[in-house]
Design an enzyme around this catalytic site. Sequence first.
Site, short mmCIF file in Angstrom:
data_model
loop_
_atom_site.label_atom_id
_atom_site.label_comp_id
_atom_site.label_asym_id
_atom_site.label_seq_id
_atom_site.Cartn_x
_atom_site.Cartn_y
_atom_site.Cartn_z
N HIS A 127 -2.38 -6.73 14.30
CA HIS A 127 -2.43 -5.26 14.40
C HIS A 127 -3.68 -4.83 15.16
CE1 HIS A 127 0.64 -3.69 11.36
NE2 HIS A 127 0.95 -4.93 11.66
N TYR A 175 -13.60 -1.35 9.46
CA TYR A 175 -12.25 -1.76 9.09
C TYR A 175 -11.97 -3.21 9.52
CZ TYR A 175 -7.31 -1.33 8.00
OH TYR A 175 -6.07 -1.51 7.44
N PRO A 198 -8.93 -1.16 -3.30
CA PRO A 198 -8.14 -1.76 -2.21
C PRO A 198 -7.94 -0.87 -0.99
CG PRO A 198 -6.72 -1.13 -4.03
CD PRO A 198 -8.12 -0.89 -4.49
N TYR A 246 -2.39 5.30 6.61
CA TYR A 246 -3.13 5.80 5.44
C TYR A 246 -2.93 7.31 5.41
CZ TYR A 246 -5.46 1.26 5.31
OH TYR A 246 -5.73 -0.09 5.22
N LYS A 258 -10.34 -5.16 1.48
CA LYS A 258 -11.50 -6.01 1.80
C LYS A 258 -11.71 -7.13 0.80
CE LYS A 258 -14.35 -3.71 5.02
NZ LYS A 258 -14.05 -4.65 6.09
P1 RFL Z 1 -8.39 -14.07 -7.94
O1 RFL Z 1 -7.45 -13.94 -6.84
O2 RFL Z 1 -8.18 -13.28 -9.19
O3 RFL Z 1 -8.39 -15.66 -8.28
C1 RFL Z 1 -9.08 -16.19 -9.36
C2 RFL Z 1 -8.37 -17.47 -9.74
O4 RFL Z 1 -9.02 -18.03 -10.85
C3 RFL Z 1 -8.08 -18.39 -11.83
N1 RFL Z 1 -8.75 -18.36 -13.12
C4 RFL Z 1 -9.16 -19.49 -13.76
N2 RFL Z 1 -9.05 -20.78 -13.44
C5 RFL Z 1 -9.56 -21.68 -14.30
N3 RFL Z 1 -10.16 -21.34 -15.46
C6 RFL Z 1 -10.28 -20.05 -15.83
N4 RFL Z 1 -10.88 -19.74 -16.96
C7 RFL Z 1 -9.77 -19.06 -14.95
N5 RFL Z 1 -9.72 -17.71 -14.98
C8 RFL Z 1 -9.11 -17.31 -13.87
C9 RFL Z 1 -6.98 -17.36 -11.68
O5 RFL Z 1 -5.74 -17.79 -12.21
C10 RFL Z 1 -6.94 -17.21 -10.17
O6 RFL Z 1 -6.09 -18.15 -9.57
O7 RFL Z 1 -9.85 -13.78 -7.48
P2 RFL Z 1 -10.59 -14.35 -6.21
O8 RFL Z 1 -10.22 -15.79 -6.09
O9 RFL Z 1 -11.99 -13.96 -6.29
O10 RFL Z 1 -9.86 -13.65 -4.97
C11 RFL Z 1 -10.19 -12.40 -4.50
C12 RFL Z 1 -8.93 -11.61 -4.18
O11 RFL Z 1 -7.84 -12.15 -4.86
C13 RFL Z 1 -9.07 -10.17 -4.57
O12 RFL Z 1 -10.27 -9.63 -4.06
C14 RFL Z 1 -7.96 -9.25 -4.10
O13 RFL Z 1 -6.68 -9.79 -4.31
C15 RFL Z 1 -8.10 -7.94 -4.87
N6 RFL Z 1 -6.87 -7.17 -4.88
C16 RFL Z 1 -6.55 -6.46 -3.81
N7 RFL Z 1 -7.43 -6.36 -2.80
C17 RFL Z 1 -7.13 -5.63 -1.73
O14 RFL Z 1 -7.98 -5.54 -0.86
N8 RFL Z 1 -5.90 -5.00 -1.62
C18 RFL Z 1 -4.96 -5.07 -2.60
O15 RFL Z 1 -3.89 -4.50 -2.47
C19 RFL Z 1 -5.27 -5.81 -3.75
N9 RFL Z 1 -4.39 -5.90 -4.75
C20 RFL Z 1 -6.01 -7.21 -5.98
C21 RFL Z 1 -4.75 -6.58 -5.87
C22 RFL Z 1 -6.39 -7.84 -7.16
C23 RFL Z 1 -5.55 -7.83 -8.27
N10 RFL Z 1 -6.06 -8.39 -9.48
C24 RFL Z 1 -7.21 -9.26 -9.47
C25 RFL Z 1 -5.72 -7.96 -10.76
C26 RFL Z 1 -3.88 -6.61 -6.94
C27 RFL Z 1 -4.25 -7.25 -8.14
C28 RFL Z 1 -3.24 -7.27 -9.25
C1 PHB Z 2 -1.41 -4.43 1.91
O1 PHB Z 2 -0.62 -4.61 2.85
O2 PHB Z 2 -1.24 -4.96 0.80
C2 PHB Z 2 -2.60 -3.56 2.09
C3 PHB Z 2 -2.86 -3.06 3.35
C4 PHB Z 2 -3.96 -2.23 3.53
C5 PHB Z 2 -4.76 -1.91 2.46
C6 PHB Z 2 -4.49 -2.42 1.20
C7 PHB Z 2 -3.40 -3.25 1.00
O3 PHB Z 2 -5.81 -1.09 2.65
#
Ligand code: RFL
Ligand code: PHB
Length: 393
Positions: free
Chosen positions: A72, A384, A292, A200, A296
Amino acid sequence: MRTQVGIVGAGPPGLMLAHLLRREGVDAVVLEARDRSYVEGRIRTGVLEQGTVDLLKTLGLGERMERLGLLHHAIEVGYEKQRFRIDMTALTGKSVMVYGQHEVVTDLIAGAEAAGIPILFGVEDVALEGIAGPSPTIRFRRGGVGEELHCDYIAGCDGFHGISRAAVPDGVLTTYKREYPFSWLGILAEAAPSLDELLYMHSDCGFALFSMRSPTVTRLYLQCDRTENLAEWPDERVWEELHRRFESMDGWMPKAGPVLQKSITAMRSFVTAPMQFGRLFLAGDAAHIVPPTRAKGMNLAIADVKVLATCLSAAIREGKASALDCYSEVCLRRIWSAQRFSWWMTSMLHNSLEDSAFDRRRQIAELEYVTHSVAAATSLAENYVGLPIENPF
Ligand code: RFL
Ligand code: PHB
């Protein structure tokens, strides 16, 4: 069992760290609480900054991403039923890649398997011991049997609810947080994306985001109240609300289709400092959360471990233990910059019950500014696409 770096968590940063260390000749073992199919199917964010894309390619893990990811060059920002294009590549020379986080995780796991990097899935009762001393240990149970992993260093990559941050003694860490009064309801829909770019959209009924995962799957989010749950959002209500918020003068609408997945994510900003205690290093969501609004989270997590891998390698391979002292400081500079930007985007685009008529006019003025001034659009675009990852030395 013994390894040089014990990694807790097989999310994007935990897995990426294992790969980066392997490239430097440092051994690591990854411990993951969930099973492989759960981790590979966990739907979350989907925008990769160029730094993340480049890193995956450098590690030889970019083949699927280059084939299936969507490059993109611009985003759209909308308000008052109009949409405006911000051409990030024209303004910064950089682009982003739309490719689901679970796909990145799938690629990292396949790569680890091919390279012989050990990942132990489904471990239970994980506990850290001796992190203040020279030989920390991770205790856990696998298949009901207690085991120990003796390490030189431990990386806590176990997310916001993991055990690593909690293992640091009280009084060592300072936390900074902001809870927002709204959450994001996200859906994956089986429908061809009806726009080429992410949109957005600010509206009087609340924020909405149009994104995508593939030529046949659309990803959509809408701001909802923090207290709401999924039972209050049947599919018909989600589509009705999305159509209301995206309503545009030119008649554009996201194409509807069967809802494949639906979830609600709370919005919070959170930072813990320092990101280190003794021989434990925190990375990713274990140390910081960004709302989110500008996807980032995963990119910041990957940037953390790029710095951490450089520092650990210098400490382990060259005996320079002091190389680890700058880890926290280098990462926190980037994290605070991302926090500022995510907070700014969030407050420009969302409605809050606490907002006054003044706040709404201020938001519209801000939106007019970023969509009509090259200087303001450039500032948005450079944040961004992601600022360069600092080299710690
Ligand atoms: P993660 O992805 O939560 O991974 C952590 C991993 O550790 C495991 N774990 C353990 N393993 C062993 N022993 C334990 N005691 C443990 N406790 C936990 C978990 O099973 C998992 O596999 O964090 P990490 O690795 O720091 O990754 C960062 C990203 O995943 C995170 O920043 C983003 O996904 C945040 N996030 C989103 N960010 C965005 O920018 N846009 C989004 O749309 C977005 N949606 C989200 C999200 C985070 C969510 N969480 C954490 C609830 C949606 C959700 C549901
Ligand atoms: C997504 O595609 O999941 C997404 C895209 C842009 C954002 C957050 C999530 O700012």
